[in-house]
Design a protein around this motif. Sequence first.
Motif, PDB file in Angstrom:
ATOM      1  N   CYS A   1       5.549   0.813 -17.394  1.00 42.11           N
ATOM      2  CA  CYS A   1       6.653   0.476 -16.987  1.00 42.11           C
ATOM      3  C   CYS A   1       7.081  -0.244 -16.581  1.00 42.11           C
ATOM      4  CB  CYS A   1       6.622   2.138 -15.599  1.00 42.11           C
ATOM      5  SG  CYS A   1       8.099   2.202 -14.424  1.00 42.11           S
ATOM      6  N   CYS A   2       6.030  -1.099 -16.474  1.00 41.63           N
ATOM      7  CA  CYS A   2       6.195  -2.480 -16.072  1.00 41.63           C
ATOM      8  C   CYS A   2       6.935  -3.412 -17.323  1.00 41.63           C
ATOM      9  CB  CYS A   2       4.962  -3.851 -15.714  1.00 41.63           C
ATOM     10  SG  CYS A   2       4.597  -3.149 -14.075  1.00 41.63           S
ATOM     11  N   LEU A   3       6.652  -2.931 -18.719  1.00 43.09           N
ATOM     12  CA  LEU A   3       6.788  -3.664 -19.641  1.00 43.09           C
ATOM     13  C   LEU A   3       8.245  -2.797 -19.366  1.00 43.09           C
ATOM     14  CD1 LEU A   3       6.979  -4.888 -22.084  1.00 43.09           C
ATOM     15  CD2 LEU A   3       5.454  -2.647 -23.170  1.00 43.09           C
ATOM     16  N   ALA A   4       8.523  -1.814 -20.019  1.00 45.32           N
ATOM     17  CA  ALA A   4       9.889  -1.214 -19.706  1.00 45.32           C
ATOM     18  C   ALA A   4      10.640  -1.741 -18.810  1.00 45.32           C
ATOM     19  CB  ALA A   4      10.631   0.921 -19.388  1.00 45.32           C
ATOM     20  N   TYR A   5      10.475  -2.342 -17.335  1.00 42.59           N
ATOM     21  CA  TYR A   5      11.209  -2.973 -16.345  1.00 42.59           C
ATOM     22  C   TYR A   5      11.952  -4.560 -17.163  1.00 42.59           C
ATOM     23  CZ  TYR A   5      10.651   0.487 -12.576  1.00 42.59           C
ATOM     24  OH  TYR A   5      11.027   2.267 -11.603  1.00 42.59           O
ATOM     25  N   CYS A   6      10.766  -5.176 -17.250  1.00 47.28           N
ATOM     26  CA  CYS A   6      10.651  -6.640 -18.286  1.00 47.28           C
ATOM     27  C   CYS A   6      11.903  -6.342 -19.119  1.00 47.28           C
ATOM     28  CB  CYS A   6       9.355  -6.864 -18.339  1.00 47.28           C
ATOM     29  SG  CYS A   6       9.717  -8.385 -18.825  1.00 47.28           S
ATOM     30  N   MET A   7      12.356  -4.897 -19.975  1.00 44.79           N
ATOM     31  CA  MET A   7      13.162  -5.179 -21.050  1.00 44.79           C
ATOM     32  C   MET A   7      14.212  -4.939 -20.498  1.00 44.79           C
ATOM     33  SD  MET A   7      11.063  -3.834 -24.306  1.00 44.79           S
ATOM     34  CE  MET A   7      12.150  -4.697 -25.254  1.00 44.79           C
ATOM     35  N   VAL A   8      14.171  -4.083 -19.528  1.00 43.32           N
ATOM     36  CA  VAL A   8      15.486  -3.910 -18.770  1.00 43.32           C
ATOM     37  C   VAL A   8      16.352  -4.976 -17.873  1.00 43.32           C
ATOM     38  CG1 VAL A   8      16.765  -2.175 -17.129  1.00 43.32           C
ATOM     39  CG2 VAL A   8      15.337  -1.311 -18.586  1.00 43.32           C
ATOM     40  N   SER A   9      15.796  -5.978 -17.445  1.00 47.48           N
ATOM     41  CA  SER A   9      15.782  -6.503 -16.515  1.00 47.48           C
ATOM     42  C   SER A   9      16.518  -7.968 -17.465  1.00 47.48           C
ATOM     43  CB  SER A   9      14.581  -7.749 -16.169  1.00 47.48           C
ATOM     44  OG  SER A   9      14.053  -6.508 -14.750  1.00 47.48           O
ATOM     45  N   LEU A  10      16.108  -8.002 -19.003  1.00 48.10           N
ATOM     46  CA  LEU A  10      16.148  -9.041 -19.591  1.00 48.10           C
ATOM     47  C   LEU A  10      17.359  -8.290 -20.384  1.00 48.10           C
ATOM     48  CD1 LEU A  10      12.739  -9.568 -21.730  1.00 48.10           C
ATOM     49  CD2 LEU A  10      14.037 -11.125 -20.754  1.00 48.10           C
ATOM     50  N   SER A  11      17.585  -6.868 -20.736  1.00 54.28           N
ATOM     51  CA  SER A  11      18.930  -6.599 -20.998  1.00 54.28           C
ATOM     52  C   SER A  11      20.024  -7.058 -20.038  1.00 54.28           C
ATOM     53  CB  SER A  11      18.473  -4.645 -21.195  1.00 54.28           C
ATOM     54  OG  SER A  11      17.326  -4.648 -21.840  1.00 54.28           O
ATOM     55  N   PHE A  12      19.701  -6.687 -18.912  1.00 51.52           N
ATOM     56  CA  PHE A  12      21.451  -6.821 -17.939  1.00 51.52           C
ATOM     57  C   PHE A  12      21.732  -8.445 -18.627  1.00 51.52           C
ATOM     58  CE2 PHE A  12      21.639  -9.513 -14.034  1.00 51.52           C
ATOM     59  CZ  PHE A  12      22.892  -8.798 -13.389  1.00 51.52           C
ATOM     60  N   LEU A  13      20.438  -9.056 -18.526  1.00 50.86           N
ATOM     61  CA  LEU A  13      21.009 -10.815 -18.799  1.00 50.86           C
ATOM     62  C   LEU A  13      21.886 -10.882 -20.372  1.00 50.86           C
ATOM     63  CD1 LEU A  13      17.968 -12.824 -17.311  1.00 50.86           C
ATOM     64  CD2 LEU A  13      19.649 -13.183 -16.329  1.00 50.86           C
TER      65      LEU A  13
ATOM     66  N   TYR B   1      13.420  -4.277  -6.105  1.00 50.96           N
ATOM     67  CA  TYR B   1      14.676  -4.516  -5.720  1.00 50.96           C
ATOM     68  C   TYR B   1      14.920  -4.962  -6.141  1.00 50.96           C
ATOM     69  CZ  TYR B   1      19.343  -3.934  -2.394  1.00 50.96           C
ATOM     70  OH  TYR B   1      19.885  -4.027  -2.306  1.00 50.96           O
ATOM     71  N   PHE B   2      15.270  -6.829  -7.194  1.00 49.67           N
ATOM     72  CA  PHE B   2      15.698  -7.179  -7.592  1.00 49.67           C
ATOM     73  C   PHE B   2      16.111  -6.617  -9.127  1.00 49.67           C
ATOM     74  CE2 PHE B   2      14.553 -11.145  -5.045  1.00 49.67           C
ATOM     75  CZ  PHE B   2      15.866 -11.301  -5.403  1.00 49.67           C
ATOM     76  N   VAL B   3      15.141  -5.956  -9.549  1.00 51.98           N
ATOM     77  CA  VAL B   3      15.072  -4.579 -10.790  1.00 51.98           C
ATOM     78  C   VAL B   3      15.629  -3.406 -10.862  1.00 51.98           C
ATOM     79  CG1 VAL B   3      13.317  -2.841 -12.124  1.00 51.98           C
ATOM     80  CG2 VAL B   3      12.417  -5.235 -10.943  1.00 51.98           C
ATOM     81  N   GLY B   4      16.095  -2.974  -9.241  1.00 52.78           N
ATOM     82  CA  GLY B   4      16.704  -2.179  -8.962  1.00 52.78           C
ATOM     83  C   GLY B   4      18.523  -2.328  -9.118  1.00 52.78           C
ATOM     84  N   MET B   5      18.534  -3.983  -8.491  1.00 53.94           N
ATOM     85  CA  MET B   5      19.804  -4.482  -8.598  1.00 53.94           C
ATOM     86  C   MET B   5      20.115  -4.616 -10.305  1.00 53.94           C
ATOM     87  SD  MET B   5      20.796  -6.753  -5.923  1.00 53.94           S
ATOM     88  CE  MET B   5      18.684  -8.353  -5.956  1.00 53.94           C
ATOM     89  N   THR B   6      19.653  -4.869 -11.867  1.00 49.43           N
ATOM     90  CA  THR B   6      20.051  -4.298 -12.271  1.00 49.43           C
ATOM     91  C   THR B   6      20.245  -2.930 -13.001  1.00 49.43           C
ATOM     92  OG1 THR B   6      17.529  -4.570 -13.677  1.00 49.43           O
ATOM     93  CG2 THR B   6      18.318  -6.991 -13.045  1.00 49.43           C
TER      94      THR B   6
ATOM     95  N   VAL C   1      19.339 -13.074 -10.225  1.00 48.20           N
ATOM     96  CA  VAL C   1      19.453 -11.649  -9.870  1.00 48.20           C
ATOM     97  C   VAL C   1      18.333 -11.619 -11.269  1.00 48.20           C
ATOM     98  CG1 VAL C   1      18.928  -9.338  -9.686  1.00 48.20           C
ATOM     99  CG2 VAL C   1      20.921 -11.182  -8.220  1.00 48.20           C
ATOM    100  N   GLY C   2      18.880 -11.361 -11.981  1.00 46.18           N
ATOM    101  CA  GLY C   2      18.225 -10.991 -13.861  1.00 46.18           C
ATOM    102  C   GLY C   2      17.137 -11.927 -13.937  1.00 46.18           C
ATOM    103  N   ILE C   3      16.942 -13.442 -13.517  1.00 45.38           N
ATOM    104  CA  ILE C   3      16.283 -14.086 -14.016  1.00 45.38           C
ATOM    105  C   ILE C   3      14.964 -13.297 -13.072  1.00 45.38           C
ATOM    106  CG2 ILE C   3      14.563 -16.613 -13.929  1.00 45.38           C
ATOM    107  CD1 ILE C   3      17.753 -18.029 -15.291  1.00 45.38           C
ATOM    108  N   THR C   4      15.113 -13.422 -11.991  1.00 48.29           N
ATOM    109  CA  THR C   4      14.341 -13.443 -10.558  1.00 48.29           C
ATOM    110  C   THR C   4      13.238 -12.156 -11.634  1.00 48.29           C
ATOM    111  OG1 THR C   4      15.033 -14.281  -8.898  1.00 48.29           O
ATOM    112  CG2 THR C   4      13.262 -13.117  -8.358  1.00 48.29           C
TER     113      THR C   4
END
Length: 471
Positions: free
Chosen positions: A377-389, A57-62, A410-413
């Motif tokens: 997929c986990c790698l892509a999620y991490c990069m999207v979350s960092l992109s959000f920040l 859900y945290f990744v989803g918020m980004t 949210v972004g850091i989590t």
Amino acid sequence: MQEKSRFKKVMSSTDILVVAFGAMIGWGWVVSSGRWIQNAGTIGTLLGFIIGGIMIYFVGMTYAELTPAMPKVGGEHVFSHKAFGPTGSFICTWALILSYIGVVCFEAVSLPTIMQYIFPSFAKGYMYSVAGSDVYATGVILASVFTISIIVINILGIKAASILQTILTLTIAAVGIILVVASAINGSADNLEGQVIIGDGGSAVKNILSVAVVAPFFLFGFDVIPQVAEEINVPLKKVAKILLLSIICAVLFYGLVVFAVGYALNSKGISEAMEGSGLVTASAMEKVFNSTVMAKVLIIGGLCGVITSWNSFLIGGSRAIFSMAESKMIPGRFSKLHSKHKTPVNALLLIGVLSLAAPFFGRTMLVWISDAASFACCLAYCMVSLSFLILRKKEPELHRPYKVKHYRFVGITASVLSGLMVVLYLIPNSGCSMTIEEWIIVGGWAILGLSFYIICKRHYKKQFGTLALEK
């Protein structure tokens, strides 16, 4: 950003929800529930899925903020490009394509296996074995027919694919509801004895976390929504809310199914089902209805889950390939749209060819591809979350129809949790570490990507890595 879209805007709110939900609900709810309950208990599994769902859900918020802010085909390709530039975008999107293709190929191989559960004599025409997995002519033919059919439906347009998705998703939901209601009526709280939460104290926590770690892998799929952003005919702010709703629906579905199984079967019944067909959820359906026919009805629901997941990841994968080709990161021929239906026909055909080849390699090899896909997929999620920040700092004035509150938290989590999943795959003996075969798949995909990167950068020069909205 340009308002003109190259695609037809035909997807409704329902279409978006069923595409995302259908991607997350595959075959796992039928085949894995017994193992989860044996590891953590019924309530323990519920808690594990809630914890895993919170991670997603945290990744989803980004994603919920970035998707309506940059509603362009390719989704993550655009987000990561804005944050990291062409190289970062290449890595993120290339990893995402591996995850999508891995799921599509795995579903193509799962289909004959499911058919054999329904019709035990289905496997005919033994061909050969790969890593202990037998390959039969009937399985290859069935998978090929379904692959060609799904590809044709997708070429005809996203709306046709969405209609198929809606019908199948409603079937899954109906079967799931029937199981839950029947279990509530004919099951018993006595069956929960000894399998509420497995273990005491620290061991119980460890068992719950063992489910929490794998739960996100069953919740991948909401990220298909950004891939079709240009085909959505819904207010942008609403898209963000539907994305988050799809995650909640998936967690709720898995939770209710697990509880229904634990309420219908005691620990002995689950053990017997695990030693038999392994389809504990189907055994629970058989028990509460006292009917083998209803067990097969549930398996048909699982079959629908395979097809919805297959269809969704085909949609997402083809759009990701299209976006990379349009940015001149891979050969430009994959950015071709069908003249009438405005679908990425060559990208769809590429995935179709890989899907047709998959059944020839047997099910064991596809397990390796599935695990490699989860890592990607986990790698892509991490990069999207960092992109959000990064984009909150880099482009604070960017119009964001849906703006996440407390974005730093949210972004850091999201970055830490998705990054942790990546690390777990890399650490030996972590319980999630990849096998040699999976490393070969990831390494081979990385080498192929590096080759495209070097060749296309030399060939296209300044055009390499340019987004459509920048041209």
